[in-house]
Design a protein around this motif. Sequence first.
Motif, PDB file in Angstrom:
ATOM      1  N   VAL A   1      19.042  12.537 -22.013  1.00  0.00           N
ATOM      2  CA  VAL A   1      19.808  11.673 -21.116  1.00  0.00           C
ATOM      3  C   VAL A   1      21.286  11.711 -21.509  1.00  0.00           C
ATOM      4  O   VAL A   1      22.170  11.858 -20.660  1.00  0.00           O
ATOM      5  N   SER A   2      21.570  11.600 -22.806  1.00  0.00           N
ATOM      6  CA  SER A   2      22.957  11.655 -23.282  1.00  0.00           C
ATOM      7  C   SER A   2      23.580  13.003 -22.974  1.00  0.00           C
ATOM      8  O   SER A   2      24.730  13.083 -22.538  1.00  0.00           O
TER       9      SER A   2
ATOM     10  N   HIS B   1      17.216  18.976 -30.980  1.00  0.00           N
ATOM     11  CA  HIS B   1      18.430  18.538 -30.294  1.00  0.00           C
ATOM     12  C   HIS B   1      18.440  19.015 -28.848  1.00  0.00           C
ATOM     13  O   HIS B   1      17.608  19.811 -28.445  1.00  0.00           O
ATOM     14  N   THR B   2      19.378  18.485 -28.109  1.00  0.00           N
ATOM     15  CA  THR B   2      19.647  18.945 -26.748  1.00  0.00           C
ATOM     16  C   THR B   2      21.062  19.483 -26.756  1.00  0.00           C
ATOM     17  O   THR B   2      21.973  18.856 -27.299  1.00  0.00           O
ATOM     18  N   SER B   3      21.258  20.663 -26.181  1.00  0.00           N
ATOM     19  CA  SER B   3      22.591  21.269 -26.193  1.00  0.00           C
ATOM     20  C   SER B   3      23.168  21.338 -24.788  1.00  0.00           C
ATOM     21  O   SER B   3      22.455  21.430 -23.801  1.00  0.00           O
ATOM     22  N   VAL B   4      24.492  21.286 -24.753  1.00  0.00           N
ATOM     23  CA  VAL B   4      25.251  21.429 -23.515  1.00  0.00           C
ATOM     24  C   VAL B   4      26.261  22.537 -23.762  1.00  0.00           C
ATOM     25  O   VAL B   4      26.942  22.549 -24.782  1.00  0.00           O
TER      26      VAL B   4
ATOM     27  N   VAL C   1      26.182  19.252 -29.075  1.00  0.00           N
ATOM     28  CA  VAL C   1      24.792  19.012 -29.476  1.00  0.00           C
ATOM     29  C   VAL C   1      24.562  17.516 -29.625  1.00  0.00           C
ATOM     30  O   VAL C   1      25.360  16.816 -30.242  1.00  0.00           O
ATOM     31  N   VAL C   2      23.459  17.052 -29.042  1.00  0.00           N
ATOM     32  CA  VAL C   2      23.013  15.667 -29.219  1.00  0.00           C
ATOM     33  C   VAL C   2      21.666  15.735 -29.931  1.00  0.00           C
ATOM     34  O   VAL C   2      20.706  16.301 -29.417  1.00  0.00           O
ATOM     35  N   ARG C   3      21.620  15.212 -31.164  1.00  0.00           N
ATOM     36  CA  ARG C   3      20.381  15.254 -31.948  1.00  0.00           C
ATOM     37  C   ARG C   3      19.331  14.318 -31.378  1.00  0.00           C
ATOM     38  O   ARG C   3      19.643  13.241 -30.879  1.00  0.00           O
ATOM     39  N   LYS C   4      18.074  14.756 -31.501  1.00  0.00           N
ATOM     40  CA  LYS C   4      16.952  13.893 -31.125  1.00  0.00           C
ATOM     41  C   LYS C   4      16.671  12.962 -32.293  1.00  0.00           C
ATOM     42  O   LYS C   4      16.856  13.326 -33.453  1.00  0.00           O
TER      43      LYS C   4
END
Length: 92
Positions: free
Chosen positions: A6-7, A30-33, A74-77
């Motif tokens: 979501v972030s 993580h989720t990357s953009v 990167v947004v860590r889980k």
Amino acid sequence: MPASGVSAAALAARLSALGLPTRVEEHPRHTSVEAEVPDTLSAESWREVLDVVAEADRFGLLATSLNGRTLWAVVRKAVPSTGDVGGPSHQR
């Protein structure tokens, strides 16, 4: 979708609103953009872009003569607070 997703989606939406084409990918931790940065981006737009990626856990810029400039964030889980945190070898 996990909170990191979501972030990351919010970061991607804000970067897209600034005119940068973005990609979002889920990874195990993580989720990357990623966003392609045009050579014509103004100094003011750069400040806005940096304000956006400053909300990520990590960010950087990859610049090559072959592929141009790619901004990444990167947004860590979140790590589980209990349970199988360390894997089978760490269970008691």
